[in-house]
Design a protein around this motif. Structure first.
Motif, mmCIF file in Angstrom:
data_model
loop_
_atom_site.group_PDB
_atom_site.id
_atom_site.type_symbol
_atom_site.label_atom_id
_atom_site.label_comp_id
_atom_site.label_asym_id
_atom_site.label_seq_id
_atom_site.Cartn_x
_atom_site.Cartn_y
_atom_site.Cartn_z
ATOM 1 N N HIS A 71 0.852 -1.199 0.000
ATOM 2 C CA HIS A 71 0.000 0.000 0.000
ATOM 3 C C HIS A 71 0.878 1.236 0.000
ATOM 4 O O HIS A 71 2.018 1.227 0.461
ATOM 5 N N SER A 72 0.321 2.282 -0.565
ATOM 6 C CA SER A 72 0.998 3.576 -0.600
ATOM 7 C C SER A 72 -0.079 4.644 -0.650
ATOM 8 O O SER A 72 -0.891 4.651 -1.579
ATOM 9 N N GLY A 73 -0.111 5.490 0.354
ATOM 10 C CA GLY A 73 -1.190 6.480 0.425
ATOM 11 C C GLY A 73 -2.520 5.760 0.541
ATOM 12 O O GLY A 73 -2.682 4.850 1.342
ATOM 13 N N ASP A 74 -3.472 6.137 -0.298
ATOM 14 C CA ASP A 74 -4.791 5.507 -0.302
ATOM 15 C C ASP A 74 -4.879 4.327 -1.264
ATOM 16 O O ASP A 74 -5.959 3.792 -1.490
ATOM 17 N N PHE A 75 -3.767 3.914 -1.836
ATOM 18 C CA PHE A 75 -3.759 2.841 -2.822
ATOM 19 C C PHE A 75 -3.280 1.538 -2.196
ATOM 20 O O PHE A 75 -2.373 1.537 -1.357
ATOM 21 N N ILE A 76 -3.901 0.437 -2.621
ATOM 22 C CA ILE A 76 -3.477 -0.889 -2.182
ATOM 23 C C ILE A 76 -3.317 -1.779 -3.413
ATOM 24 O O ILE A 76 -3.936 -1.551 -4.448
ATOM 25 N N GLY A 87 6.639 -11.293 -4.468
ATOM 26 C CA GLY A 87 6.864 -10.048 -3.739
ATOM 27 C C GLY A 87 6.243 -8.923 -4.540
ATOM 28 O O GLY A 87 6.284 -8.942 -5.776
ATOM 29 N N LEU A 88 5.676 -7.956 -3.875
ATOM 30 C CA LEU A 88 4.955 -6.869 -4.536
ATOM 31 C C LEU A 88 5.254 -5.563 -3.824
ATOM 32 O O LEU A 88 5.313 -5.516 -2.595
ATOM 33 N N ASP A 89 5.446 -4.509 -4.599
ATOM 34 C CA ASP A 89 5.563 -3.182 -4.000
ATOM 35 C C ASP A 89 4.918 -2.165 -4.911
ATOM 36 O O ASP A 89 5.034 -2.258 -6.139
ATOM 37 N N ILE A 90 4.209 -1.222 -4.301
ATOM 38 C CA ILE A 90 3.673 -0.083 -5.033
ATOM 39 C C ILE A 90 4.098 1.187 -4.311
ATOM 40 O O ILE A 90 4.300 1.191 -3.099
ATOM 41 N N PHE A 125 13.848 6.667 -10.097
ATOM 42 C CA PHE A 125 14.068 6.335 -8.688
ATOM 43 C C PHE A 125 12.965 5.418 -8.177
ATOM 44 O O PHE A 125 13.234 4.386 -7.567
ATOM 45 N N TRP A 126 11.685 5.803 -8.420
ATOM 46 C CA TRP A 126 10.568 4.985 -7.931
ATOM 47 C C TRP A 126 10.558 3.614 -8.598
ATOM 48 O O TRP A 126 10.201 2.619 -7.984
ATOM 49 N N GLN A 127 10.956 3.533 -9.871
ATOM 50 C CA GLN A 127 11.024 2.245 -10.539
ATOM 51 C C GLN A 127 12.042 1.339 -9.837
ATOM 52 O O GLN A 127 11.740 0.194 -9.498
ATOM 53 N N LEU A 173 1.298 2.631 -13.564
ATOM 54 C CA LEU A 173 -0.145 2.702 -13.797
ATOM 55 C C LEU A 173 -0.640 4.052 -13.306
ATOM 56 O O LEU A 173 -0.742 4.253 -12.104
ATOM 57 N N GLU A 174 -0.897 4.949 -14.213
ATOM 58 C CA GLU A 174 -1.304 6.313 -13.874
ATOM 59 C C GLU A 174 -0.356 6.914 -12.846
ATOM 60 O O GLU A 174 0.744 7.267 -13.174
ATOM 61 N N HIS A 175 -0.746 6.971 -11.569
ATOM 62 C CA HIS A 175 0.083 7.616 -10.539
ATOM 63 C C HIS A 175 0.735 6.605 -9.595
ATOM 64 O O HIS A 175 1.164 6.970 -8.500
ATOM 65 N N ILE A 176 0.801 5.349 -10.019
ATOM 66 C CA ILE A 176 1.344 4.292 -9.168
ATOM 67 C C ILE A 176 2.467 3.559 -9.892
ATOM 68 O O ILE A 176 2.338 3.204 -11.056
ATOM 69 N N TYR A 177 3.559 3.332 -9.178
ATOM 70 C CA TYR A 177 4.631 2.467 -9.662
ATOM 71 C C TYR A 177 4.378 1.096 -9.047
ATOM 72 O O TYR A 177 4.268 0.981 -7.828
ATOM 73 N N LEU A 178 4.292 0.073 -9.880
ATOM 74 C CA LEU A 178 3.984 -1.271 -9.429
ATOM 75 C C LEU A 178 5.096 -2.204 -9.872
ATOM 76 O O LEU A 178 5.460 -2.216 -11.046
ATOM 77 N N SER A 179 5.652 -2.951 -8.931
ATOM 78 C CA SER A 179 6.690 -3.934 -9.242
ATOM 79 C C SER A 179 6.366 -5.263 -8.581
ATOM 80 O O SER A 179 5.903 -5.302 -7.448
#
Length: 192
Positions: A71-76, A87-90, A125-127, A173-179
């Protein structure tokens, strides 16, 4: 709080121990996990979850798929894998102070060279950060072990002292970095 047939009363009761925001996040993550299991694997309700080694949540029954939550902010985000661990990170796309200082502290020399060549350093950096976090979460490692990990960019391959098998996936994805990182090859990614 609404009760779902996908979530047991035990999950709802667990959530009551948290503050309001944490409670919403906990239930939303568990509900999304239950939905994915139901939709993709025909599992009717969320199975019991235990905390395993290094505080990594997993299902009590070992034949069930692996999962990871971020999760990050209001996103999960929730990932499930029927082929090994995941493993997952946003991270929400947001400004971050001192990114070059942070990169020098946590990233390898090669990663820093790649980062400094990018047009959008914050995005790069976020990637890198989410790729690294997803790899650490795959093997239940802490942020203090980040220096033991190296991401070879732009190929998005990884190596580490603590593991040999890394298969990485990254998308913005729009405003989210997903790995996502798996210990086995990633053949299919379904983003619901």
């Amino acid at each position: 709080m609404l009760q779902s047939t996908l979530l047991s009363s035990q999950v709802i009761k667990q959530a009551e121990n948290f503050s309001s925001n944490k409670q919403k996040q906990f239930v939303a993550c568990r509900y999304l996990l239950a939905q994915l299991l139901n939709r993709h694997l025909d599992i009717v309700s969320l199975p019991n979850i235990k905390i395993a080694e290094n505080s990594r949540p997993q299902f009590e029954k070992s034949h069930l798929p692996d999962f990871n939550i971020s999760h990050s902010g209001d996103f999960i985000a929730v990932a499930i894998s029927s082929e090994g661990r995941v493993g997952l990170d946003i991270e929400f796309d947001r400004p971050r102070k001192n990114i070059l200082t942070i990169a020098k502290q946590f990233f390898s020399e090669q990663e820093n060279i790649w980062l400094n060549k990018q047009i959008n350093i914050l995005s790069a950096f976020w990637q890198l950060w989410t790729l690294r976090e997803s790899a650490l979460k795959l093997y239940a490692k802490g942020v203090w072990q980040m220096k033991e990990l190296e991401i070879m960019m732009p190929a998005q391959k990884a190596s580490a002292k603590f593991a040999t098998e890394f298969y990485l996936y990254h998308q913005k994805l729009e405003h989210i970095y997903l790995s996502v990182c798996c210990g086995k090859p990633i053949y299919t990614i379904v983003i619901d």
